[in-house]
Design an enzyme around this catalytic site. Structure first.
Site: not given
Length: 319
Positions: A104-106
């Site tokens: 998720v995300c970075t």
């Protein structure tokens, strides 16, 4: 149906919603269909972690003693900027063992640092896509979609897109009915397809500073099937066509025509994904006028026809 273990990796300065969003989805699915998921959280040494927003999360255990997961979920956050080398080493050794690897995300940055995205298509939060591509040239970074699936590896753009990806995984694992129940409980859309852009047309373009131009932007969004030629829009803004076109470009960063094209394409895609309306009806409602005009727009922008787009991204009901 075998129970799937979902192991969520925790670390200091993790973004809390990257953790709690997907966890709520999987937990909701477990409530709807008991025995579906077993959710575990783990940090390097089993100690509590402090999120970037100041919340403290208490993991179930240390990563060293964590069960071998079906789904290994790696969230993002500020803690991915200078990660503990021990975490990267653990992912390098244990990531390949997971049946499904999710970021998720970075969190994608951690997977890339562990070599788990080499040769794969992936995405991350739009603000970090360029850096991910520079630092890890072996990764095929796509900055546009809200999530990308490449084999057993799935990466998402971050924050709420982690919920979208988790819902898609639940729908795949357990079926549409359970995913729909969870989505309703969380008051979110059941399914934003992964190919949907991280930015809507309204967000991709800048919001105009002057009120008449802002009103025109809103009008375009709410009336994609109307006459949206420059002359008509300029009259609505009470400007000459030439002055309107220059001002719109200066304040939004795009021309009126390109903005209208993107709004109409986005509207047509939503109708294809979420309704059973015919292509002819959708082409009129979206401002294309004819199915052939809509087909040409889809082929030019997406490389596929409206009918094929619907086949790919509007799932059949699960009975």
């Amino acid at each position: 149906m075998a129970q799937r273990t979902v192991l969520v990796v925790l670390f200091d300065d993790v973004q809390s919603l990257d953790v709690t969003g997907p966890v709520e989805v999987f937990a909701g699915a477990e409530k709807c269909a008991p025995g579906t998921y077993r959710i575990r959280t783990a940090s390097l040494d089993g100690a509590p972690v402090r999120t970037s927003s100041g919340l403290t999360l208490v993991p179930d255990q240390a990563l060293t003693g964590a069960p071998e997961p079906h789904t290994l979920l790696v969230p993002g956050g500020q803690g991915t900027r200078s990660p503990d080398p021990r975490l990267t080493d653990w992912l390098r050794g244990h990531g390949p063992r997971a049946r499904r690897l999710v970021s998720v995300c970075t969190g994608a940055v951690l997977l890339a640092a562990a070599g788990l995205l080499d040769g794969r298509r992936a995405t991350t939060h739009w603000a970090y896509c360029d850096k991910l591509a520079r630092d890890h040239p072996a990764v095929d970074v796509d900055p546009d979609p809200i999530y990308v699936r490449d084999g057993h590896v799935a990466t998402s753009a971050g924050v709420t897109s982690g919920i979208d990806l988790a819902l898609a995984l639940v729908e795949e694992d357990v079926g549409r009915d359970v995913a729909l129940t969870v989505a309703r409980h969380l008051v979110v859309f059941l399914r934003r397809p992964g190919n949907q852009a991280q930015f809507s047309a309204q967000l991709a373009a800048q919001t105009a500073c002057r009120e008449p131009l802002r009103e025109v932007q809103q009008w375009i969004t709410e009336h994609p099937g109307a006459d949206l030629g420059v002359e008509s829009l300029a009259a609505r803004a009470r400007l000459s066509p030439r002055h309107f076109a220059r001002a719109f470009l200066a304040e939004t960063g795009t021309t009126p025509g390109r903005y209208v094209d993107r709004v109409r394409l986005e509207h047509a895609r939503r109708l294809l994904e979420d309704t059973a309306d015919g292509v002819e009806e959708i082409s009129r409602a979206s401002g294309y006028g004819t199915p052939e005009a809509m087909r040409r727009a889809f082929v030019k922008a997406l490389g596929t026809s409206p009918a094929e787009y619907r086949r790919r991204f509007r799932p059949a009901p699960v009975h």
